[in-house]
Design an enzyme around this catalytic site. Structure first.
Site, short mmCIF file in Angstrom:
data_model
loop_
_atom_site.label_atom_id
_atom_site.label_comp_id
_atom_site.label_asym_id
_atom_site.label_seq_id
_atom_site.Cartn_x
_atom_site.Cartn_y
_atom_site.Cartn_z
CG ASN A 1 0.47 -4.08 12.62
OD1 ASN A 1 0.91 -3.71 11.54
ND2 ASN A 1 -0.25 -3.32 13.41
CB CYS B 1 0.36 18.65 -18.14
SG CYS B 1 0.11 17.80 -19.71
CD GLN C 1 -2.45 -1.28 2.76
OE1 GLN C 1 -3.38 -0.55 3.08
NE2 GLN C 1 -1.90 -2.15 3.59
CG ASN C 2 4.06 1.18 2.46
OD1 ASN C 2 2.96 1.40 2.98
ND2 ASN C 2 4.99 0.44 3.04
CB CYS D 1 -1.51 14.91 -21.18
SG CYS D 1 -2.83 16.10 -21.37
CB SER E 1 -4.09 0.30 10.74
OG SER E 1 -4.38 0.97 9.52
CG HIS F 1 -2.95 2.32 -2.11
ND1 HIS F 1 -2.99 2.23 -0.74
CD2 HIS F 1 -4.00 1.60 -2.55
CE1 HIS F 1 -4.02 1.48 -0.37
NE2 HIS F 1 -4.65 1.08 -1.45
C1 BV8 Z 1 -12.09 3.18 -3.28
C2 BV8 Z 1 -2.08 6.54 -1.46
C3 BV8 Z 1 -13.85 2.85 -4.56
C4 BV8 Z 1 -2.08 8.03 -1.29
C5 BV8 Z 1 -3.84 5.59 -0.03
C6 BV8 Z 1 -15.30 -0.18 2.67
C7 BV8 Z 1 -15.52 0.13 3.97
C8 BV8 Z 1 -15.17 1.42 4.44
C9 BV8 Z 1 -14.56 2.39 3.61
C10 BV8 Z 1 -14.36 2.06 2.32
C11 BV8 Z 1 -14.73 0.80 1.85
N1 BV8 Z 1 -14.40 0.76 0.55
C12 BV8 Z 1 -13.85 1.96 0.18
C13 BV8 Z 1 -13.83 2.76 1.25
C14 BV8 Z 1 -13.31 4.09 1.27
C15 BV8 Z 1 -11.77 4.12 1.44
C16 BV8 Z 1 -11.37 3.51 2.74
O1 BV8 Z 1 -11.01 2.35 2.83
N2 BV8 Z 1 -11.43 4.37 3.77
C17 BV8 Z 1 -10.96 3.94 5.12
C18 BV8 Z 1 -10.22 5.12 5.75
C19 BV8 Z 1 -12.09 3.48 5.96
N3 BV8 Z 1 -11.12 3.44 0.33
C20 BV8 Z 1 -10.88 4.17 -0.77
O2 BV8 Z 1 -11.21 5.34 -0.90
C21 BV8 Z 1 -10.18 3.44 -1.91
N4 BV8 Z 1 -10.88 3.69 -3.13
O3 BV8 Z 1 -12.63 2.46 -2.46
O4 BV8 Z 1 -12.65 3.51 -4.43
C22 BV8 Z 1 -14.68 3.54 -5.40
C23 BV8 Z 1 -15.80 2.87 -5.65
C24 BV8 Z 1 -16.66 3.47 -6.48
C25 BV8 Z 1 -16.35 4.73 -7.01
C26 BV8 Z 1 -15.18 5.35 -6.74
C27 BV8 Z 1 -14.30 4.78 -5.90
C28 BV8 Z 1 -8.76 4.01 -2.13
C29 BV8 Z 1 -7.91 3.66 -0.97
C30 BV8 Z 1 -6.46 4.12 -1.25
C31 BV8 Z 1 -6.20 5.53 -0.77
N5 BV8 Z 1 -4.78 5.87 -0.93
N6 BV8 Z 1 -2.52 5.89 -0.21
C32 BV8 Z 1 -1.05 8.50 -0.31
O5 BV8 Z 1 -0.32 7.66 0.28
O6 BV8 Z 1 -0.95 9.72 -0.16
S1 BV8 Z 1 -4.32 4.79 1.42
C33 BV8 Z 1 -3.00 5.05 2.53
O7 BV8 Z 1 -3.59 4.93 3.81
C34 BV8 Z 1 -1.91 4.00 2.50
O8 BV8 Z 1 -1.58 3.61 1.20
C35 BV8 Z 1 -2.55 2.86 3.31
O9 BV8 Z 1 -3.39 2.08 2.50
C36 BV8 Z 1 -3.40 3.62 4.29
C37 BV8 Z 1 -2.70 3.72 5.61
O10 BV8 Z 1 -2.84 2.47 6.22
P1 BV8 Z 1 -1.51 1.66 6.69
O11 BV8 Z 1 -0.53 1.59 5.58
O12 BV8 Z 1 -2.01 0.43 7.31
O13 BV8 Z 1 -0.85 2.65 7.76
P2 BV8 Z 1 -1.41 3.04 9.20
O14 BV8 Z 1 -0.64 4.22 9.62
O15 BV8 Z 1 -2.90 3.09 9.21
O16 BV8 Z 1 -1.02 1.77 10.12
C38 BV8 Z 1 0.34 1.46 10.29
C39 BV8 Z 1 0.38 0.20 11.14
O17 BV8 Z 1 1.74 -0.19 11.27
C40 BV8 Z 1 -0.18 0.41 12.55
O18 BV8 Z 1 -1.11 -0.64 12.84
C41 BV8 Z 1 1.06 0.28 13.46
O19 BV8 Z 1 0.78 -0.44 14.64
C42 BV8 Z 1 1.99 -0.55 12.59
N7 BV8 Z 1 3.43 -0.30 12.84
C43 BV8 Z 1 4.03 0.88 13.15
N8 BV8 Z 1 5.39 0.69 13.23
C44 BV8 Z 1 5.62 -0.64 12.96
C45 BV8 Z 1 4.36 -1.26 12.69
N9 BV8 Z 1 4.23 -2.57 12.39
C46 BV8 Z 1 5.39 -3.31 12.34
N10 BV8 Z 1 6.63 -2.77 12.56
C47 BV8 Z 1 6.79 -1.46 12.88
N11 BV8 Z 1 8.01 -0.98 13.11
#
Ligand code: BV8
Length: 282
Positions: free
Chosen positions: A244, A178, A135-136, A166, A220, A153
């Site tokens: 995690n 662009c 996802q990164n 474009c 997460s 992503h």
């Molecule tokens: C879409 C790119 C459909 C940009 C990103 C169903 C249910 C609910 C909501 C939805 C659903 N379906 C769709 C949605 C909406 C939405 C969504 O999921 N919202 C969430 C917030 C509820 N999804 C979307 O919008 C997706 N598109 O569904 O389109 C659609 C359908 C019809 C018409 C039009 C559209 C698009 C999702 C992608 C968005 N882009 N990134 C950018 O990076 O700027 S998402 C971005 O956030 C990341 O890529 C990643 O996916 C997410 C962050 O999550 P994590 O990577 O897990 O990071 P986080 O900080 O949350 O957690 C880190 C974890 O690591 C923690 O648990 C921590 O404990 C742990 N950790 C920390 N240190 C360590 C560690 N673990 C191990 N070792 C360590 N050292």
């Protein structure tokens, strides 16, 4: 590191060797050698090449990159990532969003892949049908040597024409313009509310549905559709392993959940699966 979810129903092909005492050990006094993983898990990972690893921001945390959960710092402390990572935010204030991505791009370029990234690149060399799904957008997996990879992503180091999509051969990166249509450039990442690239999600779902072992690492497990991949794998009989730092919605559902740092657990796991094996062979 603690093994919190030792499910009653042993996963397919796994013989549960009975509860281990891993839960009681704390990272501080755990050298790689003393991180003993369930032998059934090790045997299975040695036996199968069909391994998928899904990663999130947590695997880049030990490279110094903030996760989405971590509060943003400095200039960006008053914004939630989900607020900036949308097309609406870009339409409202393209400079603000572009500056945020420029800052993250700079952070990512200054960062180095860590032992967690390197261990997954090693796993790819050892497991013939290994697929990394990330996802990164930071590009650290590729810099660590991973090749069989799906960037679900997108990638922050690439650009797209926001207005007309474009061709990318006529971009003025410095001016973020662009040259073909004069429009704004945007990062080639998937914003919230946007569809994922069809080929990327198809490859990720196919890999999840074919694997024997599915790792969920440093995520997460709340952003969809990425957060649903483990279920696809599980429904096809795969063993689901979470690595995690904190527990997540997946923790009670995974077959194994190792809570700790990916940069510590992954190298130890790779060592025990493949390095120790060759040691014992001699
Ligand atoms: C879409 C790119 C459909 C940009 C990103 C169903 C249910 C609910 C909501 C939805 C659903 N379906 C769709 C949605 C909406 C939405 C969504 O999921 N919202 C969430 C917030 C509820 N999804 C979307 O919008 C997706 N598109 O569904 O389109 C659609 C359908 C019809 C018409 C039009 C559209 C698009 C999702 C992608 C968005 N882009 N990134 C950018 O990076 O700027 S998402 C971005 O956030 C990341 O890529 C990643 O996916 C997410 C962050 O999550 P994590 O990577 O897990 O990071 P986080 O900080 O949350 O957690 C880190 C974890 O690591 C923690 O648990 C921590 O404990 C742990 N950790 C920390 N240190 C360590 C560690 N673990 C191990 N070792 C360590 N050292």
């Amino acid at each position: 590191m603690s093994l919190t979810s030792y499910q009653a129903a042993p996963p397919r092909g796994f013989r549960i060797a009975g509860p281990s005492n891993l839960g009681k050990l704390k990272p501080a006094n755990l050298s790689r050698r003393s991180m003993n993983f369930p032998s059934s898990l090790i045997q299975n990972l040695r036996a199968t090449g069909k391994i998928v690893a899904l990663t999130g921001a947590g695997i880049s945390a030990e490279s110094g990159l903030a996760t989405f959960r971590d509060a943003q710092t400095g200039l960006w402390s008053k914004f939630k990532p989900e607020e900036l990572a949308t097309a609406d935010a870009f339409r409202r204030d393209p400079k603000l969003v572009s500056d945020w991505y420029a800052w993250r791009r700079d952070q990512a370029l200054k960062a180095e892949p860590n032992a967690g990234h390197v261990a997954l690149a090693e796993m790819e060399k050892r497991a013939p049908e290994f697929v990394l799904v990330t996802q990164n957008v930071d590009g650290l997996h590729r810099r660590a040597g991973s090749k069989r990879m799906v960037e679900l992503h997108g990638n922050i180091h690439r650009f797209r024409c926001f207005e007309n999509d474009c061709a990318s051969d006529n971009f003025d990166i410095d001016q973020q313009r662009c040259r073909s249509c004069g429009g704004n450039l945007r990062p080639d990442v998937v914003w919230f509310g946007e569809m994922l690239p069809p080929d990327a999600i198809e490859r990720a779902v196919a890999a999840a549905e074919l694997c024997d072992v599915f790792f969920s690492i440093g995520t997460s497990s709340v952003v969809y559709p990425a957060a649903d991949l483990w279920r696809r794998a599980k429904e096809r009989g795969a063993v689901v392993i979470e690595i995690n730092k904190d527990s997540t919605p997946l923790t009670p559902l995974a077959d194994f959940s190792f809570l700790g740092k990916a940069g510590e657990i992954l190298p130890a796991l790779v060592e025990q699966i493949w390095i120790h094996e060759s040691d014992n062979a001699h």
